[in-house]
Write an enzyme that holds these catalytic residues in place. Structure first.
Site: not given
Ligand code: SAH
Length: 357
Positions: A93, A106, A113, A117, A120, A337
């Site tokens: 996406e 973006c 991934c 996390c 996420c 995000c």
């Molecule tokens: N892997 C990279 C880039 C992708 S995530 C990273 O970790 O930075 C992009 C951003 O979205 C990151 O700051 C991540 O922590 C945040 N993110 C992921 N899941 C989220 C959620 N459910 N709500 C808000 N931010 C989130």
């Protein structure tokens, strides 16, 4: 191994391929103009070239742009989520976000991934494969074409889609260099933001690139134990090590680092969490970006209420750090995000089976 495609190549590499095809060097300029300035999407659109040459190019150096499976605009038309299908049918996406003075795309660096996390959606679905340079470059071009249809230009590229850019470092950096090249798309280095979960060697490599790109680090909390729960990679690279790498990054580049914090109600959003963040970042030239948490399927976590977000921001601001609160775009189309998760009919059956060991 996959065949090299047109968008995988730097200008100089394209010159080499054209020399092998016994084509004059001006063809490279012609091709790059078509790709990056006219935003053509196939050789067929390059009518300045003979049909025979177009066919030869197609064979030697396929264009291989992704197909757009779905275009999902948000109700206010400011955000558009694109579901893209790659040549091997995997889906990724990309999200186009329109602001008053800039238009940002973006983009993803991996299919899935491996960082896992907890908060996420992409991380919970596991890892499939790295994207190639061409597949990364292509997403910026897809976004630019969408904006071109609205007589708008792409002004920023953020690596905050699916995947961890530092875990696919070479392809990501090459894509930045290609998009930055003044002979082509010519997007200024400062218009790129690489967001990382905190892969320390990646931060160090980026410091050495002599490129003025922006670095964002997904910190979320400075409490080591809590961060290890939220971001498993913290077991490998702790907050302390990440902050050390960021200090070195600032020394080398004189650039301000952005720390991203997604505030989850009752998890990482107290005043003492805020104080801990401020203390951990002591003396680092930085900016804090608070992202209200976007709920994901299968989790009870909720975003912090807005008064808590304000109070958290206030604690950090009072220490002297600039804070911005990001209003997550496109949450109703699952494009906020952490919500990016390809859900095309063609995506492989069991997401858990994709997880890398
Ligand atoms: N892997 C990279 C880039 C992708 S995530 C990273 O970790 O930075 C992009 C951003 O979205 C990151 O700051 C991540 O922590 C945040 N993110 C992921 N899941 C989220 C959620 N459910 N709500 C808000 N931010 C989130």
């Amino acid at each position: 191994m996959n065949k090299t495609t047109l968008l995988d190549l730097s200008f100089d590499e394209l010159l080499v391929v054209l020399a092998e095809l016994e084509e004059p060097t001006f063809r490279a300029t012609q091709i790059w103009r078509a790709v990056f300035k006219d935003l053509a999407s196939s050789y067929a659109e390059m009518t300045t070239l003979s049909k025979t040459l177009r066919q030869r190019l197609d064979e030697a150096l396929p264009w291989q742009g992704a197909s757009i499976l779905k275009t999902l605009p948000s109700s206010d038309h400011q955000t558009t989520k694109l579901l893209l299908q790659l040549h091997d049918k995997e889906t990724i996406e990309a999200v186009v976000m329109r602001y008053a003075k800039r238009n940002t795309v973006c983009i993803s660096t991996q299919v899935g991934c491996a960082m896992a996390c907890k908060f996420c959606a992409t991380g919970q679905a596991g890892f499939t494969r790295d994207l190639t340079t061409g597949e990364i470059v292509d997403q910026a071009l897809v976004g630019a074409r969408l904006l071109q249809d609205e007589s708008e230009h792409l002004s920023n590229v953020v690596f905050m889609g699916m995947g961890e850019p530092m875990a696919n470092y070479e392809a990501t950096l090459k894509a930045i260099r290609i998009l930055n090249d003044s002979r082509g798309f010519s997007l200024g280095a400062r218009s790129f933001t690489v967001s990382t979960v905190g892969i320390v060697p990646g931060i160090r490599w980026l410091s050495d690139e002599k490129l003025q790109v922006n670095l964002a680090v997904s910190l979320h909390t400075a409490d080591e134990a809590l961060r290890s729960q939220l971001v498993p990679m913290n077991h490998r690279y702790s907050v302390a090590e990440i902050v050390r790498a960021c200090r070195a990054y600032v020394r080398a580049t004189h650039r301000r680092v952005t720390f991203e914090i997604a505030l989850i109600a009752g998890v990482n959003d107290s005043d003492s969490h805020a104080k801990q963040v401020a203390e951990a970042l002591h003396g680092v030239l930085c900016h804090i970006n608070i992202i209200p948490f976007n709920p994901i399927a299968g989790s009870d976590w909720r975003p912090s209420p807005s008064d808590r977000v304000q109070a958290f921001a206030h604690v950090i601001e009072s220490v002297g750090y600039p804070v911005t609160t990001r209003h997550s775009r496109g949450t109703e189309i699952q494009a906020g995000c952490g919500q990016l998760r390809a859900a095309a009919p063609s995506s492989k059956a069991d997401p858990a089976s994709k997880t890398k060991d």
